[in-house]
Design a protein around this motif. Structure first.
Motif, PDB file in Angstrom:
ATOM      1  N   HIS A  18      42.198  94.436 -10.337  1.00 12.44           N
ATOM      2  CA  HIS A  18      43.143  93.332 -10.247  1.00 12.44           C
ATOM      3  C   HIS A  18      43.611  92.866 -11.615  1.00 12.44           C
ATOM      4  N   GLN A  19      42.737  92.841 -12.602  1.00 15.07           N
ATOM      5  CA  GLN A  19      43.172  92.470 -13.941  1.00 15.07           C
ATOM      6  C   GLN A  19      44.183  93.464 -14.488  1.00 15.07           C
ATOM      7  N   THR A  20      43.958  94.729 -14.215  1.00 13.75           N
ATOM      8  CA  THR A  20      44.806  95.764 -14.790  1.00 13.75           C
ATOM      9  C   THR A  20      46.185  95.792 -14.158  1.00 13.75           C
ATOM     10  N   ILE A  21      46.231  95.743 -12.853  1.00  6.38           N
ATOM     11  CA  ILE A  21      47.516  95.904 -12.167  1.00  6.38           C
ATOM     12  C   ILE A  21      48.258  94.588 -11.963  1.00  6.38           C
ATOM     13  N   GLY A  22      47.573  93.478 -12.203  1.00  3.69           N
ATOM     14  CA  GLY A  22      48.191  92.181 -11.949  1.00  3.69           C
ATOM     15  C   GLY A  22      49.440  91.911 -12.757  1.00  3.69           C
ATOM     16  N   SER A  23      49.560  92.511 -13.942  1.00  2.00           N
ATOM     17  CA  SER A  23      50.737  92.261 -14.776  1.00  2.00           C
ATOM     18  C   SER A  23      52.006  92.860 -14.188  1.00  2.00           C
ATOM     19  N   LEU A  24      51.867  93.698 -13.155  1.00  2.00           N
ATOM     20  CA  LEU A  24      53.043  94.308 -12.529  1.00  2.00           C
ATOM     21  C   LEU A  24      53.662  93.410 -11.460  1.00  2.00           C
ATOM     22  N   ARG A  25      52.971  92.378 -11.076  1.00  2.00           N
ATOM     23  CA  ARG A  25      53.465  91.482 -10.030  1.00  2.00           C
ATOM     24  C   ARG A  25      54.493  90.516 -10.600  1.00  2.00           C
ATOM     25  N   ARG A  26      55.610  90.362  -9.906  1.00  2.00           N
ATOM     26  CA  ARG A  26      56.676  89.465 -10.359  1.00  2.00           C
ATOM     27  C   ARG A  26      56.680  88.205  -9.508  1.00  2.00           C
ATOM     28  N   GLY A  27      55.668  87.381  -9.711  1.00  5.10           N
ATOM     29  CA  GLY A  27      55.587  86.123  -8.989  1.00  5.10           C
ATOM     30  C   GLY A  27      54.847  86.258  -7.673  1.00  5.10           C
ATOM     31  N   PRO A  28      54.397  85.133  -7.112  1.00  6.76           N
ATOM     32  CA  PRO A  28      53.596  85.163  -5.876  1.00  6.76           C
ATOM     33  C   PRO A  28      54.342  85.672  -4.658  1.00  6.76           C
ATOM     34  N   GLY A  29      55.671  85.638  -4.674  1.00  6.88           N
ATOM     35  CA  GLY A  29      56.430  86.108  -3.524  1.00  6.88           C
ATOM     36  C   GLY A  29      57.041  87.477  -3.713  1.00  6.88           C
ATOM     37  N   ASP A  30      56.561  88.239  -4.674  1.00  7.42           N
ATOM     38  CA  ASP A  30      57.096  89.574  -4.948  1.00  7.42           C
ATOM     39  C   ASP A  30      56.990  90.441  -3.694  1.00  7.42           C
ATOM     40  N   PRO A  31      58.116  90.911  -3.137  1.00  4.41           N
ATOM     41  CA  PRO A  31      58.061  91.698  -1.893  1.00  4.41           C
ATOM     42  C   PRO A  31      57.552  93.110  -2.083  1.00  4.41           C
ATOM     43  N   THR A  32      57.269  93.518  -3.342  1.00  6.32           N
ATOM     44  CA  THR A  32      56.730  94.857  -3.593  1.00  6.32           C
ATOM     45  C   THR A  32      55.225  94.825  -3.839  1.00  6.32           C
ATOM     46  N   PHE A  33      54.592  93.657  -3.666  1.00  7.58           N
ATOM     47  CA  PHE A  33      53.204  93.481  -4.091  1.00  7.58           C
ATOM     48  C   PHE A  33      52.483  92.574  -3.099  1.00  7.58           C
ATOM     49  N   HIS A  34      51.254  92.952  -2.711  1.00 10.02           N
ATOM     50  CA  HIS A  34      50.499  92.112  -1.773  1.00 10.02           C
ATOM     51  C   HIS A  34      49.005  92.418  -1.886  1.00 10.02           C
ATOM     52  N   VAL A  35      48.186  91.380  -1.767  1.00 12.54           N
ATOM     53  CA  VAL A  35      46.734  91.543  -1.718  1.00 12.54           C
ATOM     54  C   VAL A  35      46.284  91.225  -0.299  1.00 12.54           C
ATOM     55  N   ASP A  36      45.623  92.187   0.360  1.00 15.03           N
ATOM     56  CA  ASP A  36      45.235  91.977   1.755  1.00 15.03           C
ATOM     57  C   ASP A  36      43.918  91.204   1.862  1.00 15.03           C
ATOM     58  N   ALA A  37      43.523  90.899   3.082  1.00 14.91           N
ATOM     59  CA  ALA A  37      42.352  90.051   3.318  1.00 14.91           C
ATOM     60  C   ALA A  37      41.065  90.675   2.801  1.00 14.91           C
ATOM     61  N   ALA A  38      41.023  92.002   2.704  1.00 15.27           N
ATOM     62  CA  ALA A  38      39.822  92.680   2.222  1.00 15.27           C
ATOM     63  C   ALA A  38      39.825  92.878   0.711  1.00 15.27           C
ATOM     64  N   GLY A  39      40.871  92.391   0.053  1.00 11.30           N
ATOM     65  CA  GLY A  39      40.955  92.553  -1.396  1.00 11.30           C
ATOM     66  C   GLY A  39      41.693  93.786  -1.841  1.00 11.30           C
ATOM     67  N   GLY A  40      42.192  94.584  -0.882  1.00 10.46           N
ATOM     68  CA  GLY A  40      42.987  95.746  -1.248  1.00 10.46           C
ATOM     69  C   GLY A  40      44.325  95.318  -1.811  1.00 10.46           C
ATOM     70  N   LEU A  41      44.778  96.016  -2.808  1.00 15.67           N
ATOM     71  CA  LEU A  41      46.030  95.668  -3.476  1.00 15.67           C
ATOM     72  C   LEU A  41      47.115  96.652  -3.054  1.00 15.67           C
ATOM     73  N   TRP A  42      48.137  96.140  -2.388  1.00 11.43           N
ATOM     74  CA  TRP A  42      49.258  96.954  -1.925  1.00 11.43           C
ATOM     75  C   TRP A  42      50.420  96.839  -2.896  1.00 11.43           C
TER      76      TRP A  42
END
Length: 305
Positions: A18-42
């Protein structure tokens, strides 16, 4: 949900997903990025073979896994280790001062990602030029929802894939206006999309040549090129000179005073090769910005102009 393509590997350096890939997210509503309930990063992406939806997980501290769906899944999954910092090499990084040493030891899994997708990093960087971050993120959301395509695979919520270069180049003037993007930034994105193939060649270039290639286009300067290098090229030295807040942030974090860009560049010379790593470590360690005494950058609603 059985993935169409999957890869599990042990990274050569400690890696925090999460630390590594988090910089690719463009805001909390980014439609290309999501963290699921199990912690998987989409994350959705586009490759030369087509669109892909990817799920990244960390089954163990020394193990990473990527699963993918869609026409571009094979290529995207194969490049997952690189995206998660396989090329990032902290060798030679000497913090030298207590604050950085603590940040470095406290965040051993922070890697610099490398997506290998120049236009996908360039468009949101252009949207962030000379506007507040919240405004740029809103424009990104509106445009990607409007002109992207539905993500393939069993994404846990509705997600989309970024538009193709051809789609970015064909967005009409009134749609840019409706997304709050002024004509100058819109022209820059459209022009970049038209030259996307040449820009993508920067992935195989040296940092200096890549920056030169990007800044050939009108509207793309050193700041924008650095923002792209940090994400698409995995450049641990790409310092965002010209950022509205960065020089004062770094100045106060490390030396307790405001700094100009030139002073910041000179002061960070001992960390040449790792200057972006320094900025990321300060953020990961929770170092706060300097107290605000001057005016904030204003919100300019270009839809009302």
């Amino acid at each position: 949900m059985i993935a169409e393509h999957a890869l599990t590997w042990s990274p050569r350096h400690p890696t925090d997903l999460h630390q590594t890939i988090g910089s690719l997210r463009r805001g909390p509503g980014d439609p290309t990025f999501h963290v699921d309930a199990a912690g998987g990063l989409w994350r959705t992406t586009r490759t030369d073979e087509g669109a892909a939806a990817l799920r990244y997980t960390q089954p163990a501290p020394d193990e990473l896994r990527c699963e993918g769906w869609g026409a571009g899944a094979r290529a995207a999954v194969a490049s997952a280790p690189e995206l998660l910092g396989e090329r990032d090499d902290p060798t030679g990084f000497d913090p030298g001062i207590r604050m950085l040493d603590d940040a470095h030891r406290g965040n051993p899994g922070l890697r610099i990602p490398r997506t290998g997708r120049v236009l996908d990093a360039l468009v949101p960087a252009i949207l962030e030029q000379k506007v507040i971050t919240l405004q740029a993120h809103d424009s990104w959301r509106r445009l990607v929802w409007r002109f992207g395509e539905p993500a393939p695979g069993p994404t846990p919520r509705r997600m989309v894939v970024v538009p193709t270069p051809e789609r970015w180049a064909s967005i009409p003037v009134w749609e840019w206006h409706g997304a709050g993007v002024d004509p100058r930034r819109a022209r820059t994105i459209v022009n970049a999309a038209r030259y996307a193939a040449r820009l993508e060649e920067a992935v195989g270039m040296s940092p200096e040549d890549a920056a030169a290639r990007l800044t050939l286009l009108p509207g793309i300067g050193a700041w924008t090129a650095a923002e792209v290098a940090q994400r698409a090229l995995g450049d641990a030295d790409a310092l965002s000179v010209g950022d509205y807040h960065l020089s004062n942030y770094v100045g106060h974090a490390l030396w307790g005073r405001d700094m100009t860009d030139a002073e910041m560049v000179e002061a960070m010379a001992p960390w040449a090769g790792h200057r972006y790593r320094v900025v990321r470590l300060l953020g990961a360690a929770g170092v706060r910005d300097r107290p605000r005494r001057g005016p904030r950058m204003p919100f300019v609603d270009h839809r009302a102009i």
